[in-house]
Write an enzyme that holds these catalytic residues in place. Structure first.
Site, PDB file in Angstrom:
ATOM      1  N   HIS A  13       2.833   1.409 -19.830  1.00  0.00           N
ATOM      2  CA  HIS A  13       1.435   1.462 -20.249  1.00  0.00           C
ATOM      3  C   HIS A  13       1.048   0.238 -21.070  1.00  0.00           C
ATOM      4  O   HIS A  13      -0.106  -0.195 -21.039  1.00  0.00           O
ATOM      5  CB  HIS A  13       1.175   2.754 -21.033  1.00  0.00           C
ATOM      6  CG  HIS A  13       0.934   3.934 -20.145  1.00  0.00           C
ATOM      7  ND1 HIS A  13       1.534   5.153 -20.335  1.00  0.00           N
ATOM      8  CD2 HIS A  13       0.167   4.067 -19.044  1.00  0.00           C
ATOM      9  CE1 HIS A  13       1.126   5.995 -19.398  1.00  0.00           C
ATOM     10  NE2 HIS A  13       0.300   5.349 -18.604  1.00  0.00           N
ATOM     11  N   GLU A  68       7.518   4.240   9.936  1.00  0.00           N
ATOM     12  CA  GLU A  68       8.552   3.671   9.069  1.00  0.00           C
ATOM     13  C   GLU A  68       9.925   3.633   9.713  1.00  0.00           C
ATOM     14  O   GLU A  68      10.875   3.111   9.110  1.00  0.00           O
ATOM     15  CB  GLU A  68       8.646   4.488   7.772  1.00  0.00           C
ATOM     16  CG  GLU A  68       7.374   4.537   6.967  1.00  0.00           C
ATOM     17  CD  GLU A  68       7.490   5.460   5.775  1.00  0.00           C
ATOM     18  OE1 GLU A  68       7.796   4.960   4.689  1.00  0.00           O
ATOM     19  OE2 GLU A  68       7.291   6.675   5.943  1.00  0.00           O
ATOM     20  N   ASP A  75      10.313   0.159   4.564  1.00  0.00           N
ATOM     21  CA  ASP A  75      11.333   1.017   5.172  1.00  0.00           C
ATOM     22  C   ASP A  75      11.583   0.641   6.623  1.00  0.00           C
ATOM     23  O   ASP A  75      12.731   0.675   7.087  1.00  0.00           O
ATOM     24  CB  ASP A  75      10.924   2.492   5.077  1.00  0.00           C
ATOM     25  CG  ASP A  75      11.401   3.135   3.778  1.00  0.00           C
ATOM     26  OD1 ASP A  75      12.455   2.707   3.272  1.00  0.00           O
ATOM     27  OD2 ASP A  75      10.732   4.047   3.278  1.00  0.00           O
ATOM     28  N   CYS A  87       0.907  -1.200   5.083  1.00  0.00           N
ATOM     29  CA  CYS A  87       0.800  -0.938   3.646  1.00  0.00           C
ATOM     30  C   CYS A  87       2.048  -1.345   2.873  1.00  0.00           C
ATOM     31  O   CYS A  87       2.136  -1.109   1.671  1.00  0.00           O
ATOM     32  CB  CYS A  87       0.472   0.532   3.371  1.00  0.00           C
ATOM     33  SG  CYS A  87       1.790   1.666   3.816  1.00  0.00           S
TER      34      CYS A  87
END
Length: 546
Positions: free
Chosen positions: A192, A431, A455, A502
């Site tokens: 964060h 994938e 992958d 992606c």
């Protein structure tokens, strides 16, 4: 002159003296025997209430200083502080061992930190720091300290700050007019503190550990190359200043691309979407002008929880992203647990090769109630924006048939319960080589394809992408992989469905023209890659291939 290599949190350049920050006075925690355990539990509960008030004040300050992305950090802290499993664990510790609340908090937090730190996913590992921050805050309150630990709140001249580790609170308290850059010994790109540094656009590195530092020694920070140069010579400073001016000019040109279409010179359109790992990533996607979300990973909801997240918890998270991005599309990947993403309460058996084991859609289909809970939340959230769902690790048509059967049961349940829902598009991730080879059959059952190149590359080349000793053999440009992409695209378009990429390959600008010529409809990348990729697309001309 001496140069250290670190890891980039936020790109940028800075020249100035180093200010070394002490970590403040830590509070030593020791076990103390307690007779009145109910009173001790009351102390813990009161400390929680006080901590929540403090975090609410910090959230409001962050909202004013940074915007929603900053305030969301402290909202996440408040959720962690209110987590039922965490509260029960601390109170059980007090009851069972008759120890003081400070010690019970410290022990519980250490156990949870160990769980988070053991997970290979960097985003989840970063939550261990959040757990430490929450623990420290509660112990500070219980010890009677009223103020936040000091971290050089009042800087008198512009400096590059160096610390072992920084929390979001530390960063918020700094005088940012005097803050040139941040460097830490430890940290994570998904912490964060890192998220806040990026929101504030502060050049930042982590992983810098050296004994060459001294307070106020001159330094040059290049958070594009990931280097910190201590006591730089004149030539290094001249080159850095030149680079600073050049990058500022390039960034101004990139900002002019916001709102512009992602289209080649000869009129070929492609969609540029963002990959995000949590609900707060939508703000970052919008600030970088993403045309939608191409991959929202949902594992964070499961890996951050001590038990299966409820339908309501998931619904609120998906709804927030959908509303933030509306009317842009949000493609949400269903749970992809297993392999490198493990959490204890799933009780997955130890596997010799987890990358080839029970993971992704296999977990969901073998635990239909778990799957149904997530689908219900996704269907409900679809009312608040344009949500699409995609399923990971598909290898057969039969898996899609099973998915559709469960989805039909979910729709029937929601209808009978009179709960509003929206039926989304349903796509699959390509994938595996198996999915590639039957992509013509899968295209008849799916609304879209999204190629998970990470992958797909490792399965095609039979190379574990997490094994650093195999880096020399890992070739994402391998002709076998490129042929697979062409085949998938052809089969998708024959069935009149869209196909995107992606994985990390989507941001590889050396392949952008290749993807455009293949006919890829969508590229989904990290938010910071969107504008540079748009520039590449707009500079490309495919007319000479016609």
């Amino acid at each position: 002159m001496y140069t250290c290599q670190g890891k980039i949190i936020q790109p940028g350049l800075a020249i100035g003296p180093i200010k070394i920050l002490s970590s403040g006075s830590g509070i030593s925690v020791s076990p103390v025997a307690i007779e009145d355990v109910e009173a001790e539990i009351g102390r813990f509960r009161n400390a929680r209430f006080t901590a929540t008030d403090e975090l609410r004040t910090l959230s409001e300050k962050a909202l004013a200083d940074v915007g929603k992305s900053g305030s969301a950090i402290f909202e996440a802290y408040m959720l962690l502080l209110a987590d039922e499993e965490y509260i029960v664990a601390v109170e059980k510790n007090i009851l069972a061992n008759h120890v003081n609340a400070e010690y019970a908090i410290d022990e519980t937090s250490r156990e949870l930190e160990a769980v988070f730190s053991a997970i290979d996913d960097e985003y989840i590992r970063a939550r261990a720091v959040d757990m430490r921050d929450i623990s420290s805050r509660l112990i500070r309150i219980l010890s009677g300290q009223k103020n936040e630990p000091g971290y050089a709140k009042d800087l008198t001249q512009p400096v590059i700050l160096y610390a072992d580790e920084l929390s979001p609170v530390d960063i918020l308290q700094l005088n940012r007019n005097m803050l040139l850059g941040l460097v830490t010994r430890s940290g994570s790109t998904n912490s964060h503190a890192a998220i806040l540094a990026r929101s504030l656009e502060i050049p930042a590195l982590f992983g810098i550990e050296t004994d060459r530092l001294s307070d106020m020694i001159p330094a040059a920070l290049d958070a594009y190359l990931g280097t910190l140069t201590i006591d730089p010579d004149r030539e290094t400073l001249r080159m850095l200043e030149q680079k600073k001016q050049s990058l500022a000019h390039q960034n101004r040109l990139l900002q002019e691309l916001k709102g512009q279409p992602s289209v080649t010179k000869d009129g070929h359109f492609i969609s540029l979407y963002a990959n995000i790992s949590g609900q707060n990533g939508a703000e970052n996607a919008l600030s970088n002008d993403a045309e939608g979300i191409g991959l929202l990973r949902t594992e964070f909801l499961y890996l951050e929880s001590a038990d299966y997240p409820s339908e309501e918890t998931q619904f609120q998270a998906y709804k927030k992203v959908a509303e933030t991005m509306a009317p842009r599309k949000v493609i949400i990947r269903t749970l992809d647990i297993g392999a490198d993403k493990q959490t204890g309460y799933f009780k997955l058996k130890k596997e010799e090769n987890p990358a080839l084991g029970l993971r992704g859609i296999r977990v969901c289909l073998t635990r239909p109630q778990l799957f149904k809970t997530q689908l219900r939340a996704l269907y409900r959230a679809g009312v608040y924006g344009q949500i699409a769902i995609m399923f990971p690790m598909i290898t057969s048509v039969e898996e899609l048939v099973s998915i559709k059967k469960i989805a039909a049961e979910v729709r029937l349940e929601l209808s009978e319960e009179k709960i509003p829902y929206q039926e989304p598009e349903m796509g699959i991730m390509i994938e595996t080589p198996a999915a590639v080879m039957i992509s013509d059959l899968l295209a008849g059952e799916a609304d879209f394809f999204s190629i998970g190149s990470n992958d797909l590359t490792q399965y095609t080349l039979a190379i574990d992408r997490q094994n650093e000793s195999l880096d020399a053999f890992y070739d994402p440009h391998h002709e076998a992989l490129l042929r697979m992409l062409r085949l998938v695209t052809e089969n998708a378009h024959k069935a009149n469905i869209r196909v995107g990429i992606c994985g990390e390959l989507a941001a590889d600008q050396s392949l952008t023209e290749t993807f455009l010529r293949m006919g890829i409809d969508e590229l989904s990348v990290s938010p910071s890659q969107i504008l540079p990729l748009r520039r590449k697309i707009r500079e490309t001309d495919l007319s000479h291939y016609n």
